[in-house]
Design an enzyme around this catalytic site. Structure first.
Site, PDB file in Angstrom:
ATOM      1  N   SER A 250      -2.621   7.266   2.888  1.00  0.00           N
ATOM      2  CA  SER A 250      -2.489   6.211   1.889  1.00  0.00           C
ATOM      3  C   SER A 250      -1.102   6.245   1.274  1.00  0.00           C
ATOM      4  CB  SER A 250      -3.557   6.431   0.817  1.00  0.00           C
ATOM      5  OG  SER A 250      -3.093   5.942  -0.410  1.00  0.00           O
ATOM      6  N   LYS A 251      -0.553   5.053   1.050  1.00  0.00           N
ATOM      7  CA  LYS A 251       0.784   4.967   0.455  1.00  0.00           C
ATOM      8  C   LYS A 251       0.763   5.508  -0.977  1.00  0.00           C
ATOM      9  CE  LYS A 251       3.634   2.470   3.254  1.00  0.00           C
ATOM     10  NZ  LYS A 251       3.038   1.509   4.154  1.00  0.00           N
ATOM     11  N   ARG A 252      -0.429   5.539  -1.543  1.00  0.00           N
ATOM     12  CA  ARG A 252      -0.521   5.999  -2.939  1.00  0.00           C
ATOM     13  C   ARG A 252      -0.371   7.511  -3.066  1.00  0.00           C
ATOM     14  NH1 ARG A 252      -4.294   1.924  -3.083  1.00  0.00           N
ATOM     15  NH2 ARG A 252      -5.934   3.389  -2.594  1.00  0.00           N
TER      16      ARG A 252
END
Ligand code: GLU
Length: 485
Positions: A250-252
């Site tokens: 996830s980019k988060r």
């Protein structure tokens, strides 16, 4: 032919570990083949591309040991930033139009969206319907000269394509998967598939190793190579790196950019060692290797087809292995920035620091963990754990305490005991108190360190200020007093 491999990041963020892995494979392969590694900046997304990201990505590549042979500011097949190549894309688009491989398209965004929605409603692939396909170029140019905006669309070949991918094996795309596609937008900006092919062709790229997500793009790219009459490079589409949940990272997550690990004190050679085996296997199947060794064994037939799980424990373990390959001097200079500036560690001499590192390096995998070890040396706290209490309850320990305390009083409080002085105390305890074995050794450790366990006592004690040791002994004495011993 000399091998030329490019890494083509978009400068829209910091270097991701997936990007670093791709760059590493490209670099290692180029170097293993005595070829060139080219860095091309794909910055045609003007809204998201930033020069500071280009700079930080280059800095992160350098940090892991990757230096480009050609790229921004270096090489004779540039410019290497796509934003500086717009006239080139324009020129080749005109050539493709002249050859009948592309045409001007005046369809507006809204019209195209409507057609796309209608196709989707009928469960059909949104393939361009060819409205502008047969417009004569002359008529199109007249409309443009009157101020109309036109995109340039490539005439897709109605045929199937196949190629051999060095990771995935033979790949084929059946006929009709894509319709005529835009190569230059009406604002003059090229689309990725087009500029990528123009650049790979003009930069004479021989091998393209890139993320799996680009596999579908290869179809359009193969068509463009055919129209340009240039042979396509050899492709390899690298499997994904996934998280523990087997999903795309996830980019988060904050821990997926290279600079995160750089800040967290990871060693670049360990990052290389870890990243390289995340989708590629070393022919000798061992775990720890350095850059030069990798260059000597790297081949592109050892990629894995299945996704690789980002295993942070393994990364940390590998980092620990690389850490212990450093000299104590190197570790001393690396740990420095990870220790709070007001920590008493900084007051100690270089000889003391080297000796502390020699003792503690086996206890840590990453530099910042050194501070977790400092209580052994600097803290006078005594944790009365069950294990410690058991040792304090040995019948011999109170007498050992009295002897140790009186021996230590012979020294000045702000000095260190030498190993020899410690040995003398131990001998006195043996001779005068007749204590031996675990009663002696566990007892003396408990009294001097305030803990039941820890690293090598003789080294530890030579690093611990005597006043800290005395304060621990005092606390243990108070414990005895309060429990009536
Ligand atoms: N700019 C593309 C990316 O960052 C590169 C794709 C390619 O290597 O062809 O994903």
């Amino acid at each position: 032919m000399k091998c030329r491999v490019r890494f083509a990041p978009s400068p829209t963020g910091h270097l991701h570990i997936g990007g670093a892995r791709t760059a590493l494979y490209c670099y290692l392969f180029a170097k293993a083949q005595k070829g060139e590694f080219i860095l091309r900046i794909e910055d045609t997304d003007q809204a998201r591309s930033k020069r500071e990201f280009e700079e930080s990505q280059i800095a992160d590549l350098r940090w892991v040991g990757i230096e480009y042979d050609e790229g921004p500011g270096k090489g004779n097949k540039g410019p290497y930033r796509q934003s500086e190549r717009l006239d080139i894309y324009d020129k080749y688009a005109k050539e493709l139009i002249a050859k009948g491989n592309a045409y001007y398209c005046f369809c507006s965004e809204e019209e195209l969206e409507k057609k796309k929605a209608a196709a989707e409603a009928q469960n059909l692939a949104p393939i361009y319907d060819g409205t502008c396909r047969d417009l004569p170029t002359k008529a199109a140019l007249e409309r443009i000269s009157k101020g109309e905006k036109a995109a340039v669309r490539f005439k897709a070949y109605p045929k199937s394509y196949s190629f051999h991918d060095v990771v995935r094996g033979d790949v084929s795309f059946p006929e009709g998967m894509v319709g005529d596609f835009i190569i230059l937008r009406s604002d003059g900006l090229p689309v990725y598939n087009y500029c990528c092919v123009i650049d790979d062709a003009l930069m004479e790229i021989t091998h393209v190793l890139r993320a799996e997500e680009h596999l579908p793009n290869t179809l359009r790219q193969l068509m463009l190579y055919e129209a340009l009459n240039v042979s396509a490079p050899i492709f390899g589409h690298l499997s994904l790196i996934v998280g523990d949940d087997r999903q795309k990272l996830s980019k988060r997550r904050g821990d997926t950019s290279v600079d995160y690990y750089r800040e967290a004190g990871y060693i670049p050679s360990a990052m290389v060692n870890y990243l390289v085996q995340l989708g590629w296997s070393h022919p000798k199947e061992h775990d720890i290797y350095n850059f030069d060794e990798l260059v000597s064994v790297f081949t592109i037939d050892r990629f894995s087809k299945s996704p690789s799980v980002l295993d942070l424990h393994k990364l940390k373990w590998i980092n620990g292995q690389h850490l212990r390959l450093l000299t104590n001097e190197q570790i001393v200079s690396e740990v420095h920035r990870h220790i709070p500036s007001d920590h008493p560690y900084h007051q100690e001499s270089l000889a003391w620091k080297l000796s502390a590192i020699e003792l503690l390096k086996n206890q840590i995998d990453v530099f910042p963990e050194i501070t977790n070890c400092f209580p052994w040396i600097f803290s006078d706290e005594v944790q009365f754990t069950p294990e410690l209490l058991e040792i304090l309850a040995f019948e011999s320990t109170p007498a050992l305490l009295r002897l140790t305390k009186s021996e230590l009083e012979k020294f000045s409080a702000n000095t260190f005991l030498t190993e020899e002085e410690l040995n003398n105390i131990i001998s006195k305890a043996k001779d005068n108190l007749k204590i031996k074995g675990k009663f002696l050794f566990q007892g003396i450790r408990a009294l001097l360190t305030g803990k039941a366990e820890g690293p090598d006592l003789k080294r530890l004690i030579t690093l611990t200020h005597l006043n800290v040791i005395e304060s621990r002994i005092k606390k243990i004495q108070d414990h005895y007093t309060s429990s009536g011993v």
